[in-house]
Design a protein around this motif. Sequence first.
Motif, PDB file in Angstrom:
ATOM      1  N   MET A 111       0.845  -1.193   0.000  1.00  0.00           N
ATOM      2  CA  MET A 111       0.000   0.000   0.000  1.00  0.00           C
ATOM      3  C   MET A 111       0.879   1.241   0.000  1.00  0.00           C
ATOM      4  O   MET A 111       2.082   1.164   0.257  1.00  0.00           O
ATOM      5  N   LEU A 112       0.251   2.365  -0.270  1.00  0.00           N
ATOM      6  CA  LEU A 112       0.976   3.628  -0.170  1.00  0.00           C
ATOM      7  C   LEU A 112       0.011   4.761   0.060  1.00  0.00           C
ATOM      8  O   LEU A 112      -1.175   4.672  -0.267  1.00  0.00           O
ATOM      9  N   GLU A 113       0.549   5.798   0.665  1.00  0.00           N
ATOM     10  CA  GLU A 113      -0.151   7.065   0.852  1.00  0.00           C
ATOM     11  C   GLU A 113       0.656   8.100   0.101  1.00  0.00           C
ATOM     12  O   GLU A 113       1.882   8.109   0.165  1.00  0.00           O
ATOM     13  N   THR A 114      -0.028   8.937  -0.640  1.00  0.00           N
ATOM     14  CA  THR A 114       0.643  10.020  -1.339  1.00  0.00           C
ATOM     15  C   THR A 114      -0.258  11.241  -1.311  1.00  0.00           C
ATOM     16  O   THR A 114      -1.432  11.150  -0.926  1.00  0.00           O
ATOM     17  N   GLY A 115       0.275  12.362  -1.712  1.00  0.00           N
ATOM     18  CA  GLY A 115      -0.498  13.596  -1.696  1.00  0.00           C
ATOM     19  C   GLY A 115      -1.472  13.672  -2.850  1.00  0.00           C
ATOM     20  O   GLY A 115      -1.540  12.781  -3.708  1.00  0.00           O
ATOM     21  N   THR A 116      -2.233  14.739  -2.865  1.00  0.00           N
ATOM     22  CA  THR A 116      -3.223  14.977  -3.918  1.00  0.00           C
ATOM     23  C   THR A 116      -2.870  16.277  -4.628  1.00  0.00           C
ATOM     24  O   THR A 116      -1.945  16.978  -4.234  1.00  0.00           O
ATOM     25  N   GLY A 117      -3.587  16.588  -5.662  1.00  0.00           N
ATOM     26  CA  GLY A 117      -3.387  17.843  -6.368  1.00  0.00           C
ATOM     27  C   GLY A 117      -2.432  17.709  -7.535  1.00  0.00           C
ATOM     28  O   GLY A 117      -1.849  16.657  -7.800  1.00  0.00           O
ATOM     29  N   GLU A 122       1.896  13.149 -11.518  1.00  0.00           N
ATOM     30  CA  GLU A 122       2.848  12.183 -12.084  1.00  0.00           C
ATOM     31  C   GLU A 122       2.952  10.938 -11.212  1.00  0.00           C
ATOM     32  O   GLU A 122       3.016   9.816 -11.727  1.00  0.00           O
ATOM     33  N   ALA A 123       2.973  11.121  -9.916  1.00  0.00           N
ATOM     34  CA  ALA A 123       3.058   9.985  -8.997  1.00  0.00           C
ATOM     35  C   ALA A 123       1.812   9.107  -9.124  1.00  0.00           C
ATOM     36  O   ALA A 123       1.924   7.876  -9.204  1.00  0.00           O
ATOM     37  N   HIS A 124       0.646   9.719  -9.197  1.00  0.00           N
ATOM     38  CA  HIS A 124      -0.588   8.949  -9.334  1.00  0.00           C
ATOM     39  C   HIS A 124      -0.576   8.135 -10.628  1.00  0.00           C
ATOM     40  O   HIS A 124      -0.979   6.971 -10.639  1.00  0.00           O
ATOM     41  N   ARG A 125      -0.100   8.750 -11.716  1.00  0.00           N
ATOM     42  CA  ARG A 125      -0.011   8.024 -12.994  1.00  0.00           C
ATOM     43  C   ARG A 125       0.935   6.837 -12.880  1.00  0.00           C
ATOM     44  O   ARG A 125       0.641   5.745 -13.372  1.00  0.00           O
ATOM     45  N   LEU A 126       2.087   7.035 -12.254  1.00  0.00           N
ATOM     46  CA  LEU A 126       3.045   5.947 -12.079  1.00  0.00           C
ATOM     47  C   LEU A 126       2.388   4.784 -11.338  1.00  0.00           C
ATOM     48  O   LEU A 126       2.464   3.635 -11.778  1.00  0.00           O
ATOM     49  N   TYR A 127       1.744   5.056 -10.229  1.00  0.00           N
ATOM     50  CA  TYR A 127       1.160   3.990  -9.418  1.00  0.00           C
ATOM     51  C   TYR A 127       0.020   3.278 -10.141  1.00  0.00           C
ATOM     52  O   TYR A 127      -0.045   2.050 -10.131  1.00  0.00           O
ATOM     53  N   THR A 128      -0.863   4.024 -10.786  1.00  0.00           N
ATOM     54  CA  THR A 128      -1.991   3.376 -11.453  1.00  0.00           C
ATOM     55  C   THR A 128      -1.527   2.599 -12.687  1.00  0.00           C
ATOM     56  O   THR A 128      -2.040   1.507 -12.951  1.00  0.00           O
ATOM     57  N   ARG A 129      -0.558   3.109 -13.412  1.00  0.00           N
ATOM     58  CA  ARG A 129      -0.024   2.365 -14.562  1.00  0.00           C
ATOM     59  C   ARG A 129       0.640   1.067 -14.127  1.00  0.00           C
ATOM     60  O   ARG A 129       0.664   0.102 -14.875  1.00  0.00           O
ATOM     61  N   GLY A 131      -0.410  -0.752 -11.700  1.00  0.00           N
ATOM     62  CA  GLY A 131      -1.443  -1.685 -11.238  1.00  0.00           C
ATOM     63  C   GLY A 131      -2.010  -1.388  -9.869  1.00  0.00           C
ATOM     64  O   GLY A 131      -2.899  -2.102  -9.385  1.00  0.00           O
ATOM     65  N   PHE A 132      -1.524  -0.355  -9.214  1.00  0.00           N
ATOM     66  CA  PHE A 132      -2.099   0.038  -7.931  1.00  0.00           C
ATOM     67  C   PHE A 132      -3.514   0.554  -8.162  1.00  0.00           C
ATOM     68  O   PHE A 132      -3.797   1.187  -9.181  1.00  0.00           O
ATOM     69  N   VAL A 133      -4.388   0.271  -7.204  1.00  0.00           N
ATOM     70  CA  VAL A 133      -5.769   0.744  -7.278  1.00  0.00           C
ATOM     71  C   VAL A 133      -6.073   1.610  -6.060  1.00  0.00           C
ATOM     72  O   VAL A 133      -5.540   1.378  -4.972  1.00  0.00           O
ATOM     73  N   PRO A 134      -6.930   2.619  -6.259  1.00  0.00           N
ATOM     74  CA  PRO A 134      -7.288   3.473  -5.126  1.00  0.00           C
ATOM     75  C   PRO A 134      -7.977   2.671  -4.027  1.00  0.00           C
ATOM     76  O   PRO A 134      -8.650   1.672  -4.287  1.00  0.00           O
ATOM     77  N   ARG A 135      -7.783   3.119  -2.803  1.00  0.00           N
ATOM     78  CA  ARG A 135      -8.398   2.490  -1.639  1.00  0.00           C
ATOM     79  C   ARG A 135      -8.568   3.566  -0.570  1.00  0.00           C
ATOM     80  O   ARG A 135      -8.132   4.702  -0.769  1.00  0.00           O
ATOM     81  N   GLY A 136      -9.145   3.201   0.544  1.00  0.00           N
ATOM     82  CA  GLY A 136      -9.297   4.130   1.658  1.00  0.00           C
ATOM     83  C   GLY A 136      -8.058   4.138   2.523  1.00  0.00           C
ATOM     84  O   GLY A 136      -7.084   3.417   2.267  1.00  0.00           O
ATOM     85  N   PRO A 137      -8.087   4.945   3.574  1.00  0.00           N
ATOM     86  CA  PRO A 137      -6.945   5.034   4.485  1.00  0.00           C
ATOM     87  C   PRO A 137      -6.600   3.678   5.099  1.00  0.00           C
ATOM     88  O   PRO A 137      -7.469   2.813   5.246  1.00  0.00           O
ATOM     89  N   PHE A 138      -5.357   3.509   5.469  1.00  0.00           N
ATOM     90  CA  PHE A 138      -4.891   2.291   6.131  1.00  0.00           C
ATOM     91  C   PHE A 138      -3.962   2.693   7.263  1.00  0.00           C
ATOM     92  O   PHE A 138      -3.568   3.845   7.380  1.00  0.00           O
ATOM     93  N   PHE A 149      -4.766   7.169  -1.306  1.00  0.00           N
ATOM     94  CA  PHE A 149      -4.275   5.867  -0.867  1.00  0.00           C
ATOM     95  C   PHE A 149      -4.421   4.857  -2.005  1.00  0.00           C
ATOM     96  O   PHE A 149      -5.431   4.862  -2.723  1.00  0.00           O
ATOM     97  N   PHE A 150      -3.425   3.998  -2.149  1.00  0.00           N
ATOM     98  CA  PHE A 150      -3.420   2.997  -3.204  1.00  0.00           C
ATOM     99  C   PHE A 150      -2.944   1.666  -2.635  1.00  0.00           C
ATOM    100  O   PHE A 150      -2.231   1.635  -1.630  1.00  0.00           O
ATOM    101  N   GLU A 151      -3.324   0.578  -3.322  1.00  0.00           N
ATOM    102  CA  GLU A 151      -2.836  -0.741  -2.937  1.00  0.00           C
ATOM    103  C   GLU A 151      -2.583  -1.584  -4.178  1.00  0.00           C
ATOM    104  O   GLU A 151      -3.219  -1.390  -5.221  1.00  0.00           O
TER     105      GLU A 151
END
Length: 160
Positions: A111-117, A122-129, A131-138, A149-151
Motif C-alpha cells: 500500500m501507499l499514501e501520497t499527496g493529492t493535487g 505524475e506519482a498517481h499516474r506511475l502507481y496506477t499504470r 497496477g495500484f488501485v485506489p483504496r481508503g486510508p490504512f 491511498f493505493f494498494e
Amino acid sequence: MAVSIAIETPLQDDVRALVAALNDHLLPLSPEEFQFKMTVEQMAGSDTTLFVARDEAGQAVGMGALKVHSPQLGEVKRMFTLPEVRGQRVGRHLLERIIELARERKLDVVMLETGTGDGMAEAHRLYTRYGFVPRGPFLDYPDSEWSAFFELPLMAEAKA
C-alpha cells in the motif's frame, strides 16, 4: 540514461540531499500535518529497505523504500526522483525493485499514501499504470482531502 539501482543506507550525504529535496517538493503541496515523512534515521530501521537510483556518474538521482509493517503488509515510502530525470522511467524502475522485494518477502499487499493535487499527478499516474488501485486510508493515516491511498494486491498473484 543508464541508471543503476541498489539497496543502500539512507545515512549518506547524497541520500540525505534527496530526502531534503523531496521534503522541499512536498512542502507547498499540503499542510505539514498531512505530510507523513520518514527521517533518514527512520529509513535506516530494520523494517525499511531503501533503493537508490544512481546515474552513470554515481550521482543519486532517485529513491524509494519498502517498509514492512507485518508479514502481510508492505508500504511504499519516500518515492522521489530529481526533476531532471523525470520522464526517464527512473521512478518506474525503483517501484519495480520495491515490488520485487515485496514479492520475495511473500507480502500479501503493498500500500501507499501520497499527496493529492497537481503536484502529485505524475506519482498517481506511475502507481496506477503499475497496477495500484485506489483504496481508503490504512494503518493510522487520517482520511483527508490531502491524501490519496493505493494498494497493489500480491497474494492473488501467488495463488494464480
